[in-house]
Design a protein around this motif. Structure first.
Motif, PDB file in Angstrom:
ATOM      1  N   HIS A 205      24.725  60.078  20.394  1.00 21.96           N
ATOM      2  CA  HIS A 205      24.824  58.834  19.631  1.00 21.96           C
ATOM      3  C   HIS A 205      23.425  58.314  19.330  1.00 21.96           C
ATOM      4  N   VAL A 206      23.201  57.943  18.065  1.00 22.52           N
ATOM      5  CA  VAL A 206      21.889  57.482  17.630  1.00 22.52           C
ATOM      6  C   VAL A 206      22.072  56.285  16.701  1.00 22.52           C
ATOM      7  N   ALA A 207      21.247  55.270  16.894  1.00 19.50           N
ATOM      8  CA  ALA A 207      21.220  54.102  16.011  1.00 19.50           C
ATOM      9  C   ALA A 207      19.770  53.781  15.678  1.00 19.50           C
ATOM     10  N   VAL A 208      19.579  53.069  14.580  1.00 21.26           N
ATOM     11  CA  VAL A 208      18.239  52.640  14.164  1.00 21.26           C
ATOM     12  C   VAL A 208      18.303  51.168  13.785  1.00 21.26           C
ATOM     13  N   VAL A 209      17.367  50.384  14.333  1.00 18.64           N
ATOM     14  CA  VAL A 209      17.239  48.971  13.979  1.00 18.64           C
ATOM     15  C   VAL A 209      16.040  48.851  13.052  1.00 18.64           C
ATOM     16  N   VAL A 210      16.263  48.321  11.836  1.00 13.00           N
ATOM     17  CA  VAL A 210      15.191  48.330  10.851  1.00 13.00           C
ATOM     18  C   VAL A 210      15.363  47.170   9.875  1.00 13.00           C
ATOM     19  N   ALA A 211      14.248  46.567   9.484  1.00 11.85           N
ATOM     20  CA  ALA A 211      14.269  45.516   8.461  1.00 11.85           C
ATOM     21  C   ALA A 211      14.537  46.136   7.097  1.00 11.85           C
ATOM     22  N   ALA A 212      15.191  45.388   6.234  1.00 11.20           N
ATOM     23  CA  ALA A 212      15.589  45.912   4.926  1.00 11.20           C
ATOM     24  C   ALA A 212      14.385  46.350   4.100  1.00 11.20           C
ATOM     25  N   ASP A 213      13.289  45.593   4.145  1.00 12.40           N
ATOM     26  CA  ASP A 213      12.147  45.964   3.306  1.00 12.40           C
ATOM     27  C   ASP A 213      11.464  47.238   3.782  1.00 12.40           C
ATOM     28  N   VAL A 214      11.527  47.509   5.095  1.00 15.16           N
ATOM     29  CA  VAL A 214      11.016  48.781   5.606  1.00 15.16           C
ATOM     30  C   VAL A 214      11.975  49.910   5.229  1.00 15.16           C
ATOM     31  N   LEU A 215      13.255  49.678   5.417  1.00 19.86           N
ATOM     32  CA  LEU A 215      14.263  50.695   5.110  1.00 19.86           C
ATOM     33  C   LEU A 215      14.183  51.145   3.656  1.00 19.86           C
ATOM     34  N   HIS A 216      13.902  50.212   2.768  1.00 23.08           N
ATOM     35  CA  HIS A 216      13.876  50.531   1.338  1.00 23.08           C
ATOM     36  C   HIS A 216      12.471  50.825   0.814  1.00 23.08           C
ATOM     37  N   GLY A 217      11.530  51.029   1.738  1.00 23.10           N
ATOM     38  CA  GLY A 217      10.212  51.503   1.344  1.00 23.10           C
ATOM     39  C   GLY A 217       9.282  50.472   0.748  1.00 23.10           C
ATOM     40  N   ARG A 218       9.598  49.194   0.927  1.00 28.06           N
ATOM     41  CA  ARG A 218       8.756  48.167   0.312  1.00 28.06           C
ATOM     42  C   ARG A 218       7.554  47.791   1.179  1.00 28.06           C
ATOM     43  N   ARG A 219       7.595  48.122   2.461  1.00 29.69           N
ATOM     44  CA  ARG A 219       6.423  47.891   3.309  1.00 29.69           C
ATOM     45  C   ARG A 219       6.422  48.863   4.467  1.00 29.69           C
ATOM     46  N   PHE A 220       5.245  49.075   5.029  1.00 29.50           N
ATOM     47  CA  PHE A 220       5.078  49.877   6.246  1.00 29.50           C
ATOM     48  C   PHE A 220       5.445  48.997   7.435  1.00 29.50           C
ATOM     49  N   GLY A 221       6.186  49.541   8.389  1.00 23.80           N
ATOM     50  CA  GLY A 221       6.574  48.725   9.532  1.00 23.80           C
ATOM     51  C   GLY A 221       7.203  49.553  10.638  1.00 23.80           C
ATOM     52  N   ASN A 222       7.879  48.860  11.538  1.00 19.69           N
ATOM     53  CA  ASN A 222       8.449  49.473  12.727  1.00 19.69           C
ATOM     54  C   ASN A 222       9.957  49.638  12.593  1.00 19.69           C
ATOM     55  N   LEU A 223      10.426  50.796  13.000  1.00 22.15           N
ATOM     56  CA  LEU A 223      11.850  51.044  13.186  1.00 22.15           C
ATOM     57  C   LEU A 223      12.064  51.282  14.674  1.00 22.15           C
ATOM     58  N   VAL A 224      13.152  50.777  15.217  1.00 18.87           N
ATOM     59  CA  VAL A 224      13.479  51.027  16.619  1.00 18.87           C
ATOM     60  C   VAL A 224      14.621  52.027  16.657  1.00 18.87           C
ATOM     61  N   LEU A 225      14.341  53.184  17.211  1.00 18.69           N
ATOM     62  CA  LEU A 225      15.326  54.254  17.360  1.00 18.69           C
ATOM     63  C   LEU A 225      15.962  54.130  18.739  1.00 18.69           C
ATOM     64  N   VAL A 226      17.281  54.173  18.798  1.00 24.38           N
ATOM     65  CA  VAL A 226      18.022  54.040  20.055  1.00 24.38           C
ATOM     66  C   VAL A 226      18.976  55.224  20.166  1.00 24.38           C
ATOM     67  N   ALA A 227      19.005  55.877  21.328  1.00 25.60           N
ATOM     68  CA  ALA A 227      19.836  57.069  21.477  1.00 25.60           C
ATOM     69  C   ALA A 227      20.414  57.149  22.887  1.00 25.60           C
ATOM     70  N   SER A 228      21.575  57.751  22.984  1.00 23.78           N
ATOM     71  CA  SER A 228      22.245  57.903  24.279  1.00 23.78           C
ATOM     72  C   SER A 228      23.294  58.999  24.145  1.00 23.78           C
ATOM     73  N   GLN A 229      23.699  59.536  25.277  1.00 22.26           N
ATOM     74  CA  GLN A 229      24.842  60.451  25.279  1.00 22.26           C
ATOM     75  C   GLN A 229      26.160  59.678  25.285  1.00 22.26           C
ATOM     76  N   ASP A 230      26.097  58.384  25.536  1.00 23.95           N
ATOM     77  CA  ASP A 230      27.276  57.525  25.520  1.00 23.95           C
ATOM     78  C   ASP A 230      27.244  56.637  24.279  1.00 23.95           C
ATOM     79  N   PRO A 231      28.394  56.119  23.845  1.00 22.74           N
ATOM     80  CA  PRO A 231      28.398  55.224  22.685  1.00 22.74           C
ATOM     81  C   PRO A 231      27.471  54.025  22.888  1.00 22.74           C
ATOM     82  N   LEU A 232      26.853  53.592  21.798  1.00 24.18           N
ATOM     83  CA  LEU A 232      25.923  52.473  21.817  1.00 24.18           C
ATOM     84  C   LEU A 232      26.615  51.197  21.347  1.00 24.18           C
ATOM     85  N   PRO A 233      26.160  50.040  21.816  1.00 21.70           N
ATOM     86  CA  PRO A 233      26.764  48.757  21.398  1.00 21.70           C
ATOM     87  C   PRO A 233      26.266  48.337  20.016  1.00 21.70           C
ATOM     88  N   GLU A 234      26.592  49.129  19.011  1.00 23.29           N
ATOM     89  CA  GLU A 234      26.004  48.940  17.686  1.00 23.29           C
ATOM     90  C   GLU A 234      26.366  47.595  17.066  1.00 23.29           C
TER      91      GLU A 234
END
Length: 284
Positions: A205-234
């Motif tokens: 299971h993998v999730a990513v927390v990201v601001a919309a402007d970073v996701l859409h390439g409008r600015r350089f920034g941080n994404l938080v990647l979260v991963a587990s073998q168990d389901p995540l509290p998305e």
């Protein structure tokens, strides 16, 4: 430590093992400090209020911590990349009794933080060493949380971006454990897509927390990647991220699959460091 070279107007400067460090006083917080290394902002801490999180990506990592277990329950955490120990201080304040290890390559930076920004927590162990090398020696299933926040200057080194590195993190995690990483990228997000592909190659299971402007390439920034073998509290993670001062969205399992755009998970032989941020980003 190479010695403190100056103190004026709330700024402490020192040559450390891998660069030039500055601790800059926060004008709005009497005991708040920002750590910069070679001009790149690495951490912000408030010695009076360790639950205050200035950087948006650290706030998102804290949401992950808050959702891992009921409030106040101690966690076993391994923090790869020390900075000024912002997230470890938060965990210690919100989950007393947590056993935490911080791994930092620069011993002189550790000495600077210890002397100027001390953390009085007997459960916090700071180890000077390479993040991957120390992770490789971790006891199997010894951690509930492994956090990657390693930067050499303004870039994440290649050897902590590969599938093989993530396999080491997975081996160190107990059942239900969570891996979380600070990923810096911009534009087409090719590096971030590769990091998500690597996580999907190792974790169920993998999730990513990201601001919309970073996701859409409008600015350089941080994404938080979260991963587990168990389901995540998305869903709850998404609610918290949306309520932050700097709002973010959460990509769930299905969305991270689409996000990779068929990116190949990097193995050691082809792993690359994160891209160089544009000038002016992260305090540079």
């Amino acid at each position: 430590m190479g010695g403190v070279t100056g103190f004026a107007r709330g700024v402490i400067r020192a040559q450390v093992g891998h660069g030039f460090a500055e601790l800059v006083g926060d004008p709005d917080r009497p005991r708040g400090w920002t750590l910069l290394v070679d001009g790149t902002a690495q951490s912000h801490v408030d010695l009076d209020d360790p639950e205050h999180l200035e950087f948006e990506y650290v706030r998102r990592l804290a949401h992950v911590v808050d959702l891992m277990a009921p409030p106040l329950r101690p966690l076993r955490a391994m923090h790869l990349g020390g900075g000024a120990w912002t997230l470890p201080r938060y965990v210690a304040a919100t989950r007393p009794g947590s056993a935490q290890q911080v791994v930092e390559l620069d011993g002189e930076l550790v000495d600077l933080v210890r002397s100027r920004l001390p953390a009085d927590d007997p459960g916090l162990e700071v180890v000077v060493g390479d993040a991957r090398a120390v992770l490789a020696t971790a006891r199997p299933a010894a951690a509930d949380l492994v956090v990657l926040d390693v930067f050499a200057g303004a870039r994440t080194p290649a050897h902590v971006t590969s599938v093989e590195f993530l396999e080491l993190a997975d081996a160190a995690l107990a059942a239900g454990g969570v891996y979380a990483a600070n990923v810096a990228d911009g534009g087409a997000l090719e590096f971030a897509r590769g990091q998500v592909a690597a996580a999907r190659a190792v974790f169920a299971h993998v999730a990513v927390v990201v601001a919309a402007d970073v996701l859409h390439g409008r600015r350089f920034g941080n994404l938080v990647l979260v991963a587990s073998q168990d389901p995540l509290p998305e869903a709850e993670l998404a609610r918290r991220a949306a309520a932050d001062p700097f709002r973010a969205t959460v990509l769930d399992d299905a969305e991270t699959a689409r996000f990779t755009r068929r990116a190949k998970p990097p193995h050691d032989r082809e792993a690359r460091p994160s891209p160089v941020p544009p000038l002016g980003v992260f305090g540079r």
